[in-house]
Enzyme design. Structure first.
Site, mmCIF file in Angstrom:
data_model
loop_
_atom_site.group_PDB
_atom_site.id
_atom_site.type_symbol
_atom_site.label_atom_id
_atom_site.label_comp_id
_atom_site.label_asym_id
_atom_site.label_seq_id
_atom_site.Cartn_x
_atom_site.Cartn_y
_atom_site.Cartn_z
ATOM 1 N N HIS A 62 0.851 -1.191 0.165
ATOM 2 C CA HIS A 62 0.161 -0.120 -0.024
ATOM 3 C C HIS A 62 0.881 1.185 0.118
ATOM 4 O O HIS A 62 0.832 2.000 -1.033
ATOM 5 C CB HIS A 62 -1.137 -0.011 1.245
ATOM 6 N N HIS A 81 -1.898 1.072 7.917
ATOM 7 C CA HIS A 81 -3.383 1.021 7.474
ATOM 8 C C HIS A 81 -3.831 -0.501 7.847
ATOM 9 O O HIS A 81 -5.173 -0.633 7.413
ATOM 10 C CB HIS A 81 -3.731 1.608 6.324
HETATM 11 FE FE1 FES Z 1 0.203 -0.931 4.759
HETATM 12 FE FE2 FES Z 1 -1.105 1.270 4.124
HETATM 13 S S1 FES Z 1 0.878 1.271 4.272
HETATM 14 S S2 FES Z 1 -1.964 -0.822 4.599
#
Ligand code: FES
Length: 132
Positions: A62, A81
């Protein structure tokens, strides 16, 4: 997944590993941290005589936060997140914001038990293409 071959890099010997205790690694270079785990039971994509050796990037797909291994359910978990990736299912995302599965590093094991990484099956976070 787009399998990419990187130069072969020796990570460890089977004798160095304890079941379900991840070993920190870097592959294909020092900018790309990961973990090597002997899961203790055969899994899809697992390497070695028991088919239970896996290695993954620990950069969250992500936004690149560092993932932490949870030995209870054999997942890699993101503190950013909260995405979760299943180490027993080739890095499949089980929850969260990422838009790809976790890059799995492909492994080979030789007759002496030396474990080497030979490629990755997804784009490593932060790279525009999977070449050195
Ligand atoms: Fe891992 Fe957003 S950086 S869920």
């Amino acid at each position: 997944a787009a399998r990419v071959d990187y130069p072969t890099s020796r990570l460890a010997n089977i004798k160095d590993l304890k079941v379900n205790e991840p070993m920190p690694i870097h592959y294909p270079d020092m900018d790309s941290p990961g973990v090597l785990v002997k899961l203790g039971a055969r899994v899809p994509g697992g390497a070695g005589p028991d088919g239970d050796l896996v290695a993954y990037s620990t950069l969250c797909p992500h936004k690149g936060y560092p993932l932490a291994y949870d030995a209870k359910d054999r997942t890699l978990n993101c503190p950013g997140h909260f995405s979760r990736f299943d180490c027993e299912k080739e890095g499949q995302q089980v929850w969260g914001h990422a838009t790809q599965n976790l890059p799995m590093f492909r492994l080979t094991v030789d007759a002496k038990g030396d474990i080497s990484a030979v490629g990755a099956d997804e784009l490593i976070y932060g790279r525009t293409r999977n070449v050195l």
